[in-house]
Design a protein around this motif. Structure first.
Motif, short mmCIF file in Angstrom:
data_model
loop_
_atom_site.label_atom_id
_atom_site.label_comp_id
_atom_site.label_asym_id
_atom_site.label_seq_id
_atom_site.Cartn_x
_atom_site.Cartn_y
_atom_site.Cartn_z
N THR A 166 0.83 -1.24 -0.02
CA THR A 166 0.01 -0.08 0.00
C THR A 166 0.77 1.25 0.00
OG1 THR A 166 -1.61 -1.14 1.35
CG2 THR A 166 -1.77 1.35 1.39
N PRO A 167 0.85 2.15 -0.99
CA PRO A 167 1.54 3.50 -0.90
C PRO A 167 1.24 4.38 0.44
CG PRO A 167 -0.37 3.57 -2.13
CD PRO A 167 -0.44 2.10 -1.85
N VAL B 11 -9.21 7.11 0.80
CA VAL B 11 -8.78 6.56 2.41
C VAL B 11 -8.82 7.45 3.41
CG1 VAL B 11 -7.20 5.04 3.38
CG2 VAL B 11 -7.69 4.57 1.34
N LEU B 12 -8.05 8.76 3.08
CA LEU B 12 -7.78 9.59 4.29
C LEU B 12 -8.99 10.28 4.72
CD1 LEU B 12 -4.35 10.49 3.58
CD2 LEU B 12 -5.10 8.74 5.04
N SER B 13 -10.15 10.54 3.66
CA SER B 13 -11.17 11.35 4.10
C SER B 13 -12.13 10.56 4.74
CB SER B 13 -11.84 12.03 2.82
OG SER B 13 -12.10 11.00 1.82
N LYS C 138 -12.07 4.16 7.24
CA LYS C 138 -10.73 3.76 6.35
C LYS C 138 -9.40 4.06 6.90
CE LYS C 138 -13.60 2.93 2.08
NZ LYS C 138 -13.34 3.50 0.52
N ARG C 139 -9.47 5.39 7.20
CA ARG C 139 -8.30 6.13 7.80
C ARG C 139 -7.71 5.41 9.03
NH1 ARG C 139 -7.01 12.76 9.06
NH2 ARG C 139 -5.03 12.36 9.73
N GLU C 140 -8.66 5.16 9.84
CA GLU C 140 -8.23 4.25 11.12
C GLU C 140 -7.92 2.82 10.69
OE1 GLU C 140 -10.23 2.80 15.24
OE2 GLU C 140 -11.64 4.06 13.89
N ASN D 180 -7.89 -2.05 3.05
CA ASN D 180 -8.70 -3.26 2.52
C ASN D 180 -8.69 -4.31 3.87
OD1 ASN D 180 -9.50 -5.44 1.31
ND2 ASN D 180 -7.98 -5.30 -0.47
N GLU D 181 -10.10 -4.45 3.87
CA GLU D 181 -10.29 -5.08 5.17
C GLU D 181 -10.03 -6.57 4.89
OE1 GLU D 181 -14.42 -4.84 5.90
OE2 GLU D 181 -14.14 -2.89 7.08
#
Length: 325
Positions: A6-7, A55-57, A61-63, A72-73
């Motif tokens: 993941t980047p 992701v970050l918004s 997802k950010r958590e 990605n769960e």
């Protein structure tokens, strides 16, 4: 299948890990305006920026990303991808001594162990979840598999034009994840749902599998927003353009350009409509929504000498009062 690295999404947006939601949004908009393909930017770079923002918004997802390095769960080792876990130590002395698996389907379980055991004694699924009773020697009733839901992020352009995406889904009870080809129709809307029959949870005793429900989520675009099939775009104009009238070229979401006439005396917030330049209308085959252009009169915050003189002359020449009191 090995998970891809993941980047660093924070590095992609150029913000610190402590950045607020507003700081992340501002950084995304600034980068999106520069790199969006409509503005001559690099499409691959724009996709990286868009992925980072998605992701970050999103608080959840950010958590996950901050904690596990991925949002990605299915790549999270505990409680994220609907993976089964073993209760052999708990139930080993209760019956046939087999291994019993409780699949969470992406969430946790509630209630006490006594509640769960009581459900098993009565041959019920605990809290709406299917249990494998093979180790108890009892017969399981035939039951269709549960429907499963997945949210699919698509860009504004992908939803507008339509696209095909591969979605990886982990089905409880299967060792390997399933990959589904999802065809997103042109004109797809926020919250739109696609149903894939037989692609959901496994059925019991030969019963058919449940369905897979794909819900589309349209990511933010630097210029456009959607209102069903209509597309809305803000168009900044100067005070002079609003007062005197103007003709302005506006990029349409289909890649063309339209010339818009701003009537003299146009007020801030006025909406100009270009018919048929919106997104394809899923409810009316062959038809498109409209492009709605919202006028934003930009008042300058700094003036040069010529601008100040012109406005002072205008003020001096204005006889009527704009206020009624």
């Amino acid at each position: 299948m090995a998970a891809t690295a993941t980047p660093d999404y924070y590095k992609t947006l150029g913000v610190p890990r402590t950045a607020s939601a507003d700081e992340i949004k501002k950084a995304f908009r600034k980068l999106a305006r520069t790199h969006h393909p409509d503005a001559g930017g690099d499409e691959a770079k724009f996709k990286e920026i868009n992925e980072a923002y998605e992701v970050l918004s999103d608080e959840k997802k950010r958590e996950l990303y901050d904690q596990y390095g991925t949002a990605n769960e299915n790549q999270i080792p505990w409680g994220g991808g609907g993976q089964g876990f073993n209760y052999e130590d708990i139930f080993g002395g209760s019956g046939g001594g087999g291994t019993y698996t409780y699949s969470t389907g992406g969430g946790g379980f509630g209630g006490s162990w006594a509640d769960i055991l009581e459900s098993i004694r009565h041959g019920e699924g605990a809290f709406g979840t299917d249990w494998d009773f093979g180790g108890f020697g009892g017969a399981s009733a035939a039951r269709k598999g549960q429907d499963m839901s997945v949210t699919l992020d698509v860009t504004f352009d992908e939803a507008f034009k339509g696209t095909t995406k591969l979605v990886t889904v982990r089905i409880p009870g299967k060792q390997e994840a399933d990959t589904i080809e999802v065809k997103v129709p042109a004109g797809a809307r926020e919250g739109g749902r696609l149903r894939y029959k037989g692609k959901g949870g496994l059925g019991a005793n030969g019963s058919p599998a449940g369905d897979l429900l794909i819900t589309t989520h349209i990511t933010e675009h630097p210029y456009y927003t959607r209102d069903k099939a209509d597309v809305v775009v803000d168009m900044p104009v100067t005070v002079a353009e609003a007062a005197l009238g103007a003709k302005i070229v506006v990029p349409a979401p289909d890649g063309t350009k339209v010339r818009v006439t701003v009537p003299a005396g146009t007020q801030d917030g006025t909406v100009l409509t270009i018919k048929g330049k919106g997104a394809p209308d899923l409810k009316s085959k062959g038809a498109n929504g409209n492009l709605k252009i919202k006028v934003q009169v930009k008042v300058p915050t700094e003036l040069n000498d010529a601008q100040r003189k012109a406005l002072e002359d205008f003020q001096a020449a204005t006889e009527s009062e704009v206020r009624s009191w």
